[in-house]
Scaffold this active site. Structure first.
Site, PDB file in Angstrom:
ATOM      1  CD  GLN A 291      41.226  31.916  51.194  1.00 11.59           C
ATOM      2  OE1 GLN A 291      41.764  31.494  52.373  1.00 11.59           O
ATOM      3  NE2 GLN A 291      41.462  32.826  50.578  1.00 11.59           N
ATOM      4  CD  GLU A 341      48.118  34.178  41.897  1.00  9.89           C
ATOM      5  OE1 GLU A 341      47.208  34.655  42.716  1.00  9.89           O
ATOM      6  OE2 GLU A 341      49.448  34.081  42.254  1.00  9.89           O
ATOM      7  CB  CYS A 416      44.764  37.510  54.957  1.00  7.60           C
ATOM      8  SG  CYS A 416      46.283  38.057  53.938  1.00  7.60           S
TER       9      CYS A 416
HETATM   10  N1  SAH Z   1      41.760  34.744  45.847  1.00  5.71           N
HETATM   11  C1  SAH Z   1      42.568  33.653  45.956  1.00  5.71           C
HETATM   12  C2  SAH Z   1      44.221  33.874  46.493  1.00  5.71           C
HETATM   13  C3  SAH Z   1      44.379  34.728  47.585  1.00  5.71           C
HETATM   14  S1  SAH Z   1      45.776  34.617  48.266  1.00  5.71           S
HETATM   15  C4  SAH Z   1      41.767  32.735  47.061  1.00  5.71           C
HETATM   16  O1  SAH Z   1      41.079  33.183  47.657  1.00  5.71           O
HETATM   17  O2  SAH Z   1      42.004  31.498  46.882  1.00  5.71           O
HETATM   18  C5  SAH Z   1      46.795  35.900  47.399  1.00  5.71           C
HETATM   19  C6  SAH Z   1      47.147  35.628  46.194  1.00  5.71           C
HETATM   20  O3  SAH Z   1      48.071  36.699  45.766  1.00  5.71           O
HETATM   21  C7  SAH Z   1      48.256  34.531  45.958  1.00  5.71           C
HETATM   22  O4  SAH Z   1      48.007  33.611  45.061  1.00  5.71           O
HETATM   23  C8  SAH Z   1      49.662  35.330  45.672  1.00  5.71           C
HETATM   24  O5  SAH Z   1      50.200  34.268  44.849  1.00  5.71           O
HETATM   25  C9  SAH Z   1      49.068  36.259  44.728  1.00  5.71           C
HETATM   26  N2  SAH Z   1      49.852  37.379  44.722  1.00  5.71           N
HETATM   27  C10 SAH Z   1      50.898  37.773  45.524  1.00  5.71           C
HETATM   28  N3  SAH Z   1      51.549  39.133  45.084  1.00  5.71           N
HETATM   29  C11 SAH Z   1      50.864  39.368  44.052  1.00  5.71           C
HETATM   30  C12 SAH Z   1      51.048  40.447  42.950  1.00  5.71           C
HETATM   31  N4  SAH Z   1      51.897  41.391  43.091  1.00  5.71           N
HETATM   32  N5  SAH Z   1      50.368  40.393  41.782  1.00  5.71           N
HETATM   33  C13 SAH Z   1      49.311  39.279  41.751  1.00  5.71           C
HETATM   34  N6  SAH Z   1      49.171  38.176  42.690  1.00  5.71           N
HETATM   35  C14 SAH Z   1      50.115  38.349  43.657  1.00  5.71           C
END
Ligand code: SAH
Length: 459
Positions: A291, A341, A416
């Site tokens: 973030q 993830e 978001c």
């Molecule tokens: N919760 C974390 C990341 C949020 S961002 C934080 O707050 O730091 C959203 C995340 O979803 C990213 O890391 C991206 O790589 C992941 N992502 C995108 N598509 C996805 C999918 N189909 N399955 C799992 N993760 C995914």
């Protein structure tokens, strides 16, 4: 009778007087000619302006302000006009309280569109006390003028690099680091990459800084394998930037606007720097998502944790977990946490982060959330709470179905994008989940981006 060809009510270069009656979700002023909208940057509701039409499309047109006849109450002076030209600060002309209200309204509008407004309440947006100099990450293109390398940002919709040194929304340590790095690189015969010609060596500088630790990671993206006098440059960088803990050379020789290339070399430290959130330590690699507004992310996560309302004996799924930031916060008050993830590097880091923090009740799995959750459900996992934090496109349909199959007591949605949030919430509400209050959090002051958290409880 031949159908008359439809024509927009305005022409390119036309000059006219308009009143701004609305804002788009991106914060552009809207003025209507009959029912045809003009989108106008740097214009607020209630302002009368003389504008010039610059681009005409079938359903709308863009115009620029030539003269503003009156100021909206919410107008504040521009901090840096380049922030509008380049799109880095599209809301900077709006007073901060008005920005927060605007963001809340985006959430309200999305929920209303989906018919959800009667079942919930949208709280006031949680903002920052000092909504400037907050970003912990900068990806900066490099230009060259009179032989000197400079930092800047592209003018919107062009390849023209506008020189900038104080970006206003990046941590001061990042802006200072960028200028120090450039001063050092300027001592050597290094050319800046030119996107149009696909020539030149130095493409981007990426600087990330731990908000709490101060640690700095520098990624130098080059269109080539090496910098000239590389060892000497690395030594000078280390000597002159004491907080530097990691230098990575990223090789990107493709003719593309994707910033990072596949190959990279770590030339100092490891491919990681550290930051903290609450009492947890996080190692972050050059390719991992973290973030960008650390102190606001803590407020966001605090809301998510409050909505999860853990007692200590729950099994929790954290979907779209990145490097495990939310997962580890949850693990401190749950029995077990399962994080998923899609970026496998991030999962490696999530595991390392669990270890660093001495948390052994977390299991991480790399893969698509919609697939991995099915595997888990089939293997008999019965989560009490499911936390999701998807990218802008929201949740995959299969994912929602899998969650509905296991019927967790609570679902916590960190979003978001209010539009996909509202779309997805309907599916849970239709299956008997009750919506809690929706809490917007401002992670990106001066921009139009909105983040929101909401909890759902099984009826
Ligand atoms: N919760 C974390 C990341 C949020 S961002 C934080 O707050 O730091 C959203 C995340 O979803 C990213 O890391 C991206 O790589 C992941 N992502 C995108 N598509 C996805 C999918 N189909 N399955 C799992 N993760 C995914």
């Amino acid at each position: 009778m031949a159908k008359k060809k439809w024509q927009a009510p305005v022409k390119k270069n036309q000059i006219l007087d308009v009143t701004i009656t609305d804002l788009t979700y991106e914060g552009m002023g809207v003025a209507k000619i009959d029912r045809y909208p003009l989108f106008i940057q740097n214009a607020l509701v209630g302002e009368d302006c003389q504008v010039k039409v610059v681009k005409v499309l079938k359903k709308f047109a863009f115009a620029i302000v030539l003269e503003r006849y009156n100021d909206a109450d919410s107008r504040v002076p521009l901090r840096d006009e380049n922030g509008l030209r380049t799109g880095t600060m599209p809301l900077q002309h709006m007073a901060y309280p008005a920005q927060l209200a605007f963001k809340r309204q985006q959430v309200v509008n999305s929920l209303q569109k989906q018919g959800l407004l009667e079942q919930t309440e949208v709280l006031e947006t949680i903002g920052m006390e000092e909504p400037w100099h907050y970003r912990n990450k900068a990806q900066i293109p490099i230009g060259q003028a009179d032989g000197q390398l400079y930092t800047g940002f592209y003018r919107k919709g062009s390849h023209k690099l506008v020189p900038m040194t104080d970006y206003q929304i990046q941590l001061p340590g990042i802006d200072q680091t960028l200028q120090k790095v450039l001063a050092i690189l300027n001592q050597y015969p290094i050319s800046a990459y030119d996107e149009d010609a696909h020539q030149g060596l130095l493409r981007h500088l990426i600087v990330r800084q731990g908000y709490y630790t101060g640690q700095i990671m520098l990624v130098i993206v080059i269109n080539g394998q090496n910098l000239p006098e590389e060892d000497e440059i690395v030594d000078t960088l280390k000597a002159q930037i004491p907080d530097l803990v990691s230098i990575v050379f990223n090789i990107n020789q493709k003719n593309t606007n994707v910033i990072l290339g596949q190959d990279q070399r770590v030339v100092y430290g490891e491919d990681a720097y550290e930051d903290r959130m609450f009492d947890l330590r996080f190692k972050i690699s050059s390719k991992s998502f973290f973030q960008v507004n650390t102190s606001q992310a803590e407020k966001l996560y605090h809301q998510a944790l409050t909505a999860a309302d853990l007692k200590g004996d729950e099994v929790v799924v954290d979907a779209y977990c990145g490097i495990g930031t939310i997962s580890l916060c949850l693990a401190q008050s749950a029995k077990e946490v399962y994080g998923v993830e899609v970026v496998s590097d991030a999962i490696d880091q999530a595991r390392e982060n669990a270890q660093i923090n001495g948390l052994d009740n977390v299991t991480f799995k790399a893969g698509k959330a919609e697939e991995v959750i099915q595997d888990w459900v089939q293997a008999g996992l019965k989560p009490d709470v499911v936390v999701v934090d998807p990218p802008r496109k929201g949740l995959a349909e299969d994912f929602i179905q899998s969650v509905l199959e296991v019927q967790p007591e609570k679902i916590v949605y960190v979003s978001c994008n209010p539009a996909t949030l509202a779309r997805d919430l309907v599916k849970f509400v239709d299956q008997g989940y009750q919506l809690g209050k929706v809490q917007p959090v401002d992670m990106f002051p001066q921009t139009h981006h909105v983040e929101a958290v909401v909890g759902l409880t099984r009826n």
